[in-house]
Design a protein around this motif. Structure first.
Motif, mmCIF file in Angstrom:
data_model
loop_
_atom_site.group_PDB
_atom_site.id
_atom_site.type_symbol
_atom_site.label_atom_id
_atom_site.label_comp_id
_atom_site.label_asym_id
_atom_site.label_seq_id
_atom_site.Cartn_x
_atom_site.Cartn_y
_atom_site.Cartn_z
ATOM 1 N N ASP A 1 37.516 34.119 80.796
ATOM 2 C CA ASP A 1 38.549 33.057 80.844
ATOM 3 C C ASP A 1 39.489 33.521 81.851
ATOM 4 O O ASP A 1 40.739 33.003 81.612
ATOM 5 N N ASN A 2 39.304 34.174 82.931
ATOM 6 C CA ASN A 2 40.252 34.392 84.102
ATOM 7 C C ASN A 2 40.074 33.502 85.369
ATOM 8 O O ASN A 2 40.721 33.742 86.088
ATOM 9 N N ASP A 3 39.171 32.467 85.118
ATOM 10 C CA ASP A 3 38.711 31.992 86.214
ATOM 11 C C ASP A 3 38.714 30.309 86.243
ATOM 12 O O ASP A 3 37.304 30.173 85.489
ATOM 13 N N LEU A 4 39.450 29.558 86.823
ATOM 14 C CA LEU A 4 38.953 28.281 86.618
ATOM 15 C C LEU A 4 39.084 27.415 88.110
ATOM 16 O O LEU A 4 39.229 26.209 87.956
ATOM 17 N N GLY A 5 39.005 28.354 88.919
ATOM 18 C CA GLY A 5 39.186 27.942 90.418
ATOM 19 C C GLY A 5 38.233 27.018 90.727
ATOM 20 O O GLY A 5 38.558 26.102 91.702
ATOM 21 N N PHE A 6 36.961 27.053 90.406
ATOM 22 C CA PHE A 6 35.952 25.948 90.541
ATOM 23 C C PHE A 6 36.313 24.612 90.541
ATOM 24 O O PHE A 6 35.733 23.664 91.055
ATOM 25 N N LEU A 7 37.283 24.365 89.458
ATOM 26 C CA LEU A 7 37.690 22.975 88.903
ATOM 27 C C LEU A 7 38.443 22.356 90.416
ATOM 28 O O LEU A 7 38.666 21.059 90.188
ATOM 29 N N GLY A 8 38.894 23.200 91.107
ATOM 30 C CA GLY A 8 39.554 22.640 92.507
ATOM 31 C C GLY A 8 38.698 21.887 93.254
ATOM 32 O O GLY A 8 38.799 21.093 94.434
ATOM 33 N N ASN A 9 37.167 22.404 93.243
ATOM 34 C CA ASN A 9 36.126 21.724 94.130
ATOM 35 C C ASN A 9 35.586 20.244 93.358
ATOM 36 O O ASN A 9 34.956 19.525 94.000
ATOM 37 N N ARG A 10 35.654 20.399 92.040
ATOM 38 C CA ARG A 10 34.731 19.380 91.270
ATOM 39 C C ARG A 10 35.384 19.098 90.058
ATOM 40 O O ARG A 10 35.544 20.192 89.099
ATOM 41 N N PRO A 11 36.128 18.407 89.534
ATOM 42 C CA PRO A 11 36.867 17.824 88.217
ATOM 43 C C PRO A 11 35.889 17.778 87.410
ATOM 44 O O PRO A 11 34.518 17.393 87.411
ATOM 45 N N VAL A 12 36.484 17.883 86.043
ATOM 46 C CA VAL A 12 35.482 17.817 84.806
ATOM 47 C C VAL A 12 35.329 16.363 84.917
ATOM 48 O O VAL A 12 36.292 15.376 84.914
ATOM 49 N N SER A 13 34.049 15.650 84.438
ATOM 50 C CA SER A 13 33.876 14.433 84.280
ATOM 51 C C SER A 13 33.409 13.910 82.690
ATOM 52 O O SER A 13 32.629 14.352 82.247
ATOM 53 N N LEU A 14 34.225 13.228 82.199
ATOM 54 C CA LEU A 14 34.367 12.792 80.794
ATOM 55 C C LEU A 14 34.291 11.393 80.652
ATOM 56 O O LEU A 14 34.924 10.600 81.450
ATOM 57 N N THR A 15 33.760 10.909 79.509
ATOM 58 C CA THR A 15 34.099 9.356 79.312
ATOM 59 C C THR A 15 35.345 8.939 78.637
ATOM 60 O O THR A 15 35.438 7.765 78.363
ATOM 61 N N TYR A 16 36.058 10.075 78.130
ATOM 62 C CA TYR A 16 37.476 9.673 77.336
ATOM 63 C C TYR A 16 38.536 9.975 78.350
ATOM 64 O O TYR A 16 38.280 11.273 79.165
ATOM 65 N N ASN A 17 39.694 9.726 78.214
ATOM 66 C CA ASN A 17 40.764 10.393 78.873
ATOM 67 C C ASN A 17 41.750 10.652 77.788
ATOM 68 O O ASN A 17 41.977 10.429 76.608
ATOM 69 N N GLY A 18 42.990 11.512 78.162
ATOM 70 C CA GLY A 18 43.941 11.931 77.516
ATOM 71 C C GLY A 18 43.860 12.926 76.369
ATOM 72 O O GLY A 18 44.897 13.180 75.527
#
Length: 528
Positions: free
Chosen positions: A218-235
């Motif tokens: 849990d030291n690396d979330l850098g990959f989210l800069g290239n591809r966001p998480v896609s979910l069916t809900y918000n907030g």
């Protein structure tokens, strides 16, 4: 309480910010029971959590508690007997006699319920699969498909726990999996299962925040800069990060703290902190230090860490509450040096560390906190205190509670700037080596302009009348003085400038000085 997200903030149903100021409470080790119930009654521990200022608990659980009936159906008494922990069991029978015949899953529910009765929020954290200590890269619990980490079983366990606590008001979030790691970790599989896990939790319990961890412990979330998480809900989506002194090896002890702090923070920006500017909440769900004070690496790291946590006003959960463990890695009654509580669970292990935590418990800014115009406070990470003014006829600058912090105007974008009290419109002026600074009406001299001179951006320097460069420091009786600047930009690893570190923290919360200024502005507007 039902929480949701508003850009980078976590807010309540009225849209007001709720800052998570949590403490980790392990319940994932071999006995599968929240630690410390052999030391004190649960209600007393819950009240201690509240008295220390925490508003939530990150309560860990092993996957097998939800998916393996041979574990979840064990009673507390059977679990401790099987492990030969008869002395611990006797302590539980003395302090919490009502739980000895509860099953382990019932005991977990009981802990959550008692925390709720004390108005403590709970985040359910799936820490690992097999009950035991976490974590190593080769323990079989690290990544999807490992020996003890069957993805379908994990999804089933998440859904069961989400359903079990569906109507439990104080359960506000679920952390899907702790510290993904190991040689098999990869981004493609992360997206496949973390997204599916989030959907399963939300389907079973749409009230909770879904909290996603990254890779590499849990030291690396850098990959989210290239591809966001896609979910069916918000907030409801929150990301989590772990940051310890040992996350950076021995860099803190072997390097110059100014340089190490700059380098580590820059690395964190690319690995996680960028999420804030992208509109996602970032929850530092584990951090902590050896609270004996004997670990130089931890001590130096903590000064940078507290400065950053205050500056960014992050949500967080410190590791950990526990002063001891029933059984950890074969050792009975192991003393936890990272524990907020003492070995006997009767008091704070390190009052200074607790004071530093308490300084960052209340929010500095965010929805519903914006009661006054933005201003800066001067936060001293080493002590957890802030610069305040005394109420004398000639006010002095000293360290005091951040709840009483003076409101300052300081232009961080300029090379030099005055440091001006918003309340009095007086500016901070250097007087001499070792001398207390003063508040002056004359703000044009070199001794009344201040420059951030270190790469950590936490040392403020001015020049005396004879052109001697000095930095803000803390002197006797917590007075703010000026002294020669300590290693602001050199490689000296033996130098520790922490006493001279002040972080300018933006805030909109009410303070005495900011409120006076705000009311003065309102009156001026009414007269115009």
């Amino acid at each position: 309480m039902r929480l949701h997200t508003d850009s980078r903030w976590i807010v309540d149903e009225s849209g007001n910010r709720v800052k998570l100021a949590c403490v980790n409470w392990p319940s994932h080790l071999q006995p599968v029971l929240a630690e410390g119930l052999n030391k004190r009654p649960l209600d007393g521990i819950a009240k201690e959590i509240v008295e220390m200022g925490f508003n939530c608990v990150r309560l860990t659980w092993p996957l097998y508690l939800a998916t393996n009936d041979s574990i979840s159906s064990l009673t507390v008494q059977q679990s401790f007997h099987n492990l030969g922990l008869n002395d611990s069991l006797a302590g539980i029978a003395l302090n919490n006699p009502s739980i000895t015949n509860l099953t382990l899953i019932q005991a977990y529910q009981w802990v959550v319920r008692k925390l709720g009765e004390n108005n403590v929020m709970v985040i359910l954290d799936n820490h690992l699969s097999v009950p035991g200590w976490c974590c190593s890269g080769s323990d079989g619990n690290g990544f999807f498909g490992d020996e003890y980490f069957d993805p379908e079983q994990w999804l089933e366990g998440l859904a069961k726990m989400a359903t079990l606590f569906n109507n439990t008001q104080n359960v506000v979030g679920m952390s899907l999996r702790n510290e993904l790691r190991g040689p098999g970790q990869n981004v493609t599989t992360w997206y496949k299962y973390m997204q599916e896990g989030a959907e399963r939790v939300h389907s079973a319990n749409p009230n909770v925040l879904t909290i996603l961890s990254g890779l590499s412990f849990d030291n690396d979330l850098g990959f989210l800069g290239n591809r966001p998480v896609s979910l069916t809900y918000n907030g409801k989506l929150v990301f989590e990060l772990h940051w310890y002194g040992f996350s950076d090896g021995s860099a803190w002890a072997s390097g110059n703290p100014n340089q190490v702090c700059r380098n580590v923070v820059n690395s964190l920006k690319g690995r996680a902190l960028f999420l804030l500017s992208h509109g996602w909440p970032l929850f530092v769900s584990e951090f902590g230090i050896d609270e004996t004070g004997s670990n130089e690496n931890d001590n130096r790291y903590s000064n940078c860490m507290f400065g950053l946590m205050a500056e960014l006003d992050l949500d967080w959960a410190v590791w950990g509450l526990q002063g001891s463990y029933y059984l950890r890695q074969g050792t009975v009654e192991l003393d936890e040096m990272f524990g907020v509580l003492s070995f006997d669970w009767s008091r704070a292990r390190n009052k200074t560390f607790l004071q530093r935590l308490q300084a960052i418990q209340p929010p500095f800014q965010g929805p519903g906190v914006s009661k006054v115009n933005p201003y800066d406070i001067m936060f001293h990470p080493l002590s957890g205190l802030c610069v305040i003014t005394t109420s004398e006829a000639q006010p002095q600058l000293v360290l005091g509670s951040c709840l009483d912090a003076e409101a300052w105007a300081y232009n961080k974008s300029q090379q030099t700037s005055t440091l001006t009290s918003i309340n009095t419109e007086l500016c901070v002026q250097a007087q001499g080596l070792g001398e207390p600074v003063t508040l002056s009406k004359v703000c044009s001299s070199s001794s009344a302009t201040w420059e951030i001179v270190s790469v950590s951006r936490m040392q403020l320097s001015s020049r005396l009348a004879d052109s001697t460069a000095v930095c803000l420091d803390v002197g006797a009786n917590a007075a703010i003085v000026t002294k020669p600047c300590e290693c602001p930009n050199d490689d000296d690893h033996t130098c520790d400038p922490a006493n001279q570190w002040f972080k300018m923290v933006n805030s909109t919360r009410s303070s005495k000085s900011a409120s006076v200024f705000n009311r003065r502005e309102e009156i001026l507007q009414e007269l115009m």
